[in-house]
Design a protein around this motif. Structure first.
Motif, short mmCIF file in Angstrom:
data_model
loop_
_atom_site.label_atom_id
_atom_site.label_comp_id
_atom_site.label_asym_id
_atom_site.label_seq_id
_atom_site.Cartn_x
_atom_site.Cartn_y
_atom_site.Cartn_z
N SER A 167 0.84 -1.20 0.00
CA SER A 167 0.00 0.00 0.00
C SER A 167 0.87 1.24 0.00
CB SER A 167 -0.88 -0.01 1.25
OG SER A 167 -1.46 1.27 1.45
N ARG A 168 0.41 2.28 -0.69
CA ARG A 168 1.12 3.56 -0.71
C ARG A 168 0.33 4.67 -0.05
NH1 ARG A 168 3.66 4.10 -6.78
NH2 ARG A 168 5.25 2.53 -6.41
N HIS A 169 -0.89 4.38 0.36
CA HIS A 169 -1.85 5.40 0.78
C HIS A 169 -1.80 5.47 2.32
CE1 HIS A 169 -5.75 7.22 1.41
NE2 HIS A 169 -5.95 7.34 0.11
N PRO A 170 -1.35 6.60 2.89
CA PRO A 170 -1.12 6.68 4.35
C PRO A 170 -2.36 6.30 5.18
CG PRO A 170 -0.30 8.66 3.25
CD PRO A 170 -1.01 7.87 2.21
N GLU A 171 -3.54 6.77 4.76
CA GLU A 171 -4.75 6.46 5.53
C GLU A 171 -5.05 4.96 5.49
OE1 GLU A 171 -6.78 8.21 7.58
OE2 GLU A 171 -5.07 9.58 7.37
N ARG A 172 -4.86 4.38 4.32
CA ARG A 172 -5.15 2.95 4.17
C ARG A 172 -4.09 2.09 4.86
NH1 ARG A 172 -8.11 2.50 -1.74
NH2 ARG A 172 -9.50 4.28 -1.40
N GLN A 173 -2.88 2.58 4.87
CA GLN A 173 -1.83 1.87 5.64
C GLN A 173 -2.24 1.79 7.10
OE1 GLN A 173 1.90 3.89 5.02
NE2 GLN A 173 2.05 3.27 2.87
N LYS A 174 -2.82 2.90 7.59
CA LYS A 174 -3.24 2.95 8.99
C LYS A 174 -4.34 1.90 9.23
CE LYS A 174 -3.29 7.30 10.25
NZ LYS A 174 -3.93 8.63 10.43
N LEU A 175 -5.30 1.86 8.31
CA LEU A 175 -6.39 0.90 8.42
C LEU A 175 -5.87 -0.54 8.27
CD1 LEU A 175 -9.34 1.38 9.01
CD2 LEU A 175 -9.78 1.53 6.54
N ALA A 176 -4.90 -0.71 7.38
CA ALA A 176 -4.29 -2.04 7.20
C ALA A 176 -3.67 -2.51 8.52
CB ALA A 176 -3.23 -2.00 6.09
N ARG A 177 -2.98 -1.62 9.19
CA ARG A 177 -2.38 -1.99 10.48
C ARG A 177 -3.47 -2.26 11.51
NH1 ARG A 177 3.09 -1.96 10.64
NH2 ARG A 177 4.18 -0.52 9.26
N PHE A 178 -4.53 -1.47 11.49
CA PHE A 178 -5.66 -1.70 12.40
C PHE A 178 -6.20 -3.12 12.22
CE2 PHE A 178 -10.32 -1.87 12.79
CZ PHE A 178 -10.48 -1.60 14.14
N TYR A 179 -6.30 -3.55 10.95
CA TYR A 179 -6.88 -4.88 10.67
C TYR A 179 -5.88 -6.02 10.86
CZ TYR A 179 -11.39 -3.06 9.13
OH TYR A 179 -12.63 -2.48 9.09
N GLY A 180 -4.60 -5.70 11.06
CA GLY A 180 -3.67 -6.78 11.38
C GLY A 180 -2.38 -6.83 10.58
N ALA A 181 -2.17 -5.89 9.65
CA ALA A 181 -0.92 -5.90 8.88
C ALA A 181 0.26 -5.69 9.83
CB ALA A 181 -0.94 -4.80 7.82
N THR A 182 1.30 -6.49 9.63
CA THR A 182 2.50 -6.36 10.46
C THR A 182 3.60 -5.60 9.71
OG1 THR A 182 3.29 -8.50 9.64
CG2 THR A 182 2.08 -8.51 11.73
N ASP A 183 3.51 -5.56 8.38
CA ASP A 183 4.51 -4.88 7.56
C ASP A 183 3.80 -4.15 6.42
OD1 ASP A 183 7.40 -6.42 8.20
OD2 ASP A 183 5.64 -7.70 8.47
N ILE A 184 4.41 -3.07 5.98
CA ILE A 184 3.88 -2.33 4.83
C ILE A 184 4.96 -2.29 3.76
CG2 ILE A 184 3.04 -0.10 3.98
CD1 ILE A 184 1.12 -1.06 6.06
N VAL A 185 4.59 -2.61 2.51
CA VAL A 185 5.52 -2.47 1.39
C VAL A 185 4.92 -1.46 0.43
CG1 VAL A 185 6.42 -3.64 -0.66
CG2 VAL A 185 6.63 -4.72 1.58
N GLU A 186 5.68 -0.42 0.13
CA GLU A 186 5.15 0.64 -0.76
C GLU A 186 5.55 0.42 -2.21
OE1 GLU A 186 5.78 4.64 0.58
OE2 GLU A 186 4.43 4.31 2.30
N GLU A 187 6.59 -0.39 -2.43
CA GLU A 187 7.05 -0.61 -3.80
C GLU A 187 6.03 -1.42 -4.60
OE1 GLU A 187 8.78 -1.10 -1.07
OE2 GLU A 187 10.73 -0.13 -1.25
N ARG A 188 6.05 -1.24 -5.91
CA ARG A 188 5.15 -2.01 -6.80
C ARG A 188 5.95 -2.78 -7.84
NH1 ARG A 188 0.34 2.35 -8.07
NH2 ARG A 188 -0.32 2.57 -5.91
N GLY A 189 5.25 -3.61 -8.62
CA GLY A 189 5.87 -4.31 -9.75
C GLY A 189 7.07 -5.12 -9.29
N ASP A 190 8.12 -5.14 -10.12
CA ASP A 190 9.31 -5.94 -9.80
C ASP A 190 9.96 -5.51 -8.49
OD1 ASP A 190 8.90 -7.34 -12.09
OD2 ASP A 190 10.43 -6.30 -13.27
#
Lengths: 332, 332
Positions: A188-211
């Motif tokens: 995810s690259r979207h700060p608000e959604r990253q926050k929600l992702a962590r709320f729902y249980g994400a332990t890591d965030i990766v902002e890179e895409r594609g390769d």
């Protein structure tokens, strides 16, 4: 939706029982799906179409053959209508039921639900108002995210990567956590959604895409890739990113693809992975999901970040199209 | 293979131990694979390449680190070299081993086998001569057909459709029968191969291809499609035929695709099926396959319908290219 970009709210005739297996429900709430944006953006054809396939509400009338729900019940239904008795349904693939039909016209006060017994599930009682958004989410976006996580064989000890931070991706994160995943990587690259992702249980965030995104997932998984990958975007790039992020012998679950996606066979072959995709058999999961919501063990309703009266549906579509809202709830 | 269509047999230097994990084997027999026809036909690049990846033979020398095979052992090895200890190998996907390499140059009297402990399996003793073709088949074509059947989740009560009547398709039929499938439908137009398909366990033959083939499979399965489908051809048409023949929620196993195959994402999505493909992790199955052959419970060696001394390898390639032979065994 009269045409792409042209959403109007108007009076229509009340639905009536046509088949003895029908039920008529008065909707308590409905919502706009990410997939409703396809016709809105002109990617899929649309012509004076009654929109909407997500719904919760109260049964107002049932056909003579309906046995499992009764007038007055509060019900949640899948976005795919199914008989829930055929061989395919019994194997848990109600979205491929021999009599499957896609629900439509649910952005409305009332709706006819064919195959009511096989499609609707009654809640244990009348829900508190704050549970309505979560129960509505179960109708598609939660059920779809849950299926994606199950299709990716999420579970204890597994590292799960979720491609996409839309409502379905967020629900897949919720599901992965409930299913016991050890590590959940949200792409995810979207700060608000990253926050929600962590709320729902994400332990890591990766902002890179594609390769680069694939390389980052490998880096985080000892060079191997994730055991389980959920693809919740549906573009060519995101699909191949998901393939690349899955370890050899791992599992990829996908729940939507654009019409122009072409998967190079040789790339899928040398990846050596399991895949399972398709419209989610939400009906399989509904009893469990309703119970989890009823017990307040999960809070999927938080994916709705804008609530509007149905009269303002057009503004809801605009807000989602412009990514000002993740998912819009419509009330009556 | 000097160039497409140009196969020569010539003296080369004897292989030697390069790594302590190597073994040197003297081959008892080798063979020509369907995939060797790709460079032969110019579909894949080839330039003075030492051909062959299927092999059985006797260990002549081992490196200092080799522990599970010893000089004098009769061994069968996978066409993919693997350490059989990494996380991916332990999960049963040795063809995606962190140290995986494809075997090459096995159409020869002697060969160096890297990662000998993880790649080779010794037979219970010196085999009788009549078991050699079957043991050789285990090295790739049997192991690959077996994996395809496992990937398609073949088992008791299942209806299995096998697309392709080449050696791999025939071995998938053998595997489906061993794995307890209730009904095995061979898709084949070739009278001799239909006979062999029935010998290995096919209960039905379907001659139609493409959409007609799919329609026929549906007709034979109450309109639903097969539970398990093996794709053993690898063309665009055969792949989509296999997708169409699989019931919703069913399983498709595929073990080879041409470089130009493009899978329309939306078609795979709406099929709602499981897929698993890739170079087969033959090593996972070798101990079991060797035992079945040793006990004469299966007779995969019958797929070899032409045996030639290695000096006539060029004729072997021609015979397979012209479909005069299904699979060619080369002796020394």
């Amino acid at each position: 939706m009269y045409a792409p970009g042209d959403v109007r709210v108007e009076d229509r005739q009340d639905p009536t029982i046509l088949e003895p297996t029908d039920a008529i429900i008065r909707l308590t709430a409905t919502c706009i799906c990410g997939s409703d944006l396809w016709p809105y953006r002109g990617v899929e054809p649309v012509d004076h179409t009654a929109m909407g396939h997500e719904y919760v509400g109260i049964v107002e009338e049932i056909g003579d053959a309906v046995q499992t729900v009764k007038v007055g019940d509060f019900v949640v239904g899948s976005f795919v209508l199914s008989d829930n008795t055929c061989e395919i349904c019994r194997a848990g693939f109600q979205s491929r039921c021999e009599h499957a039909e896609f629900a439509s016209g649910m952005q409305a006060e009332k709706a006819r639900i064919p195959l009511a017994d096989g499609t609707l599930v009654a809640t244990p009682g009348q829900p508190d108002a704050d549970l309505i958004p979560s129960l509505l989410a179960a109708s598609d976006v939660l059920g779809t995210g849950w299926f994606a996580a199950v299709a990716a064989e999420t579970g204890p000890g597994k590292t799960v990567a979720v491609v996409g931070d839309g409502a379905v991706g967020l629900m897949a994160i919720l599901a992965a956590k409930q299913l016991g995943a050890e590590r959940i990587i949200a792409m995810s690259r979207h700060p608000e959604r990253q926050k929600l992702a962590r709320f729902y249980g994400a332990t890591d965030i990766v902002e890179e895409r594609g390769d680069e995104g694939v390389a980052r997932i490998k880096e985080l998984t000892g060079g191997l890739g994730a055991h389980s990958v959920v693809e919740a975007v549906g573009t060519q790039e995101s699909f191949m990113q998901a393939v690349g992020a899955t370890r050899g012998g791992g599992h990829l679950g996908y729940v939507g693809v654009n019409y122009d996606v072409q998967i190079p066979g040789i790339q899928l072959f040398f990846a050596g992975i399991h895949t399972l995709g398709g419209p989610a058999p939400v009906r399989r999961f509904l009893p469990n999901l309703i119970q989890l919501i009823w017990d307040r063990a999960i809070d999927p309703g938080k994916v709705f970040d804008l609530t509007l009266p149905i009269e303002e549906a057009a503004e809801g579509y605009r807000a989602m199209d412009e990514r000002r809202a993740t998912k819009v709830l419509l009330t009556f």
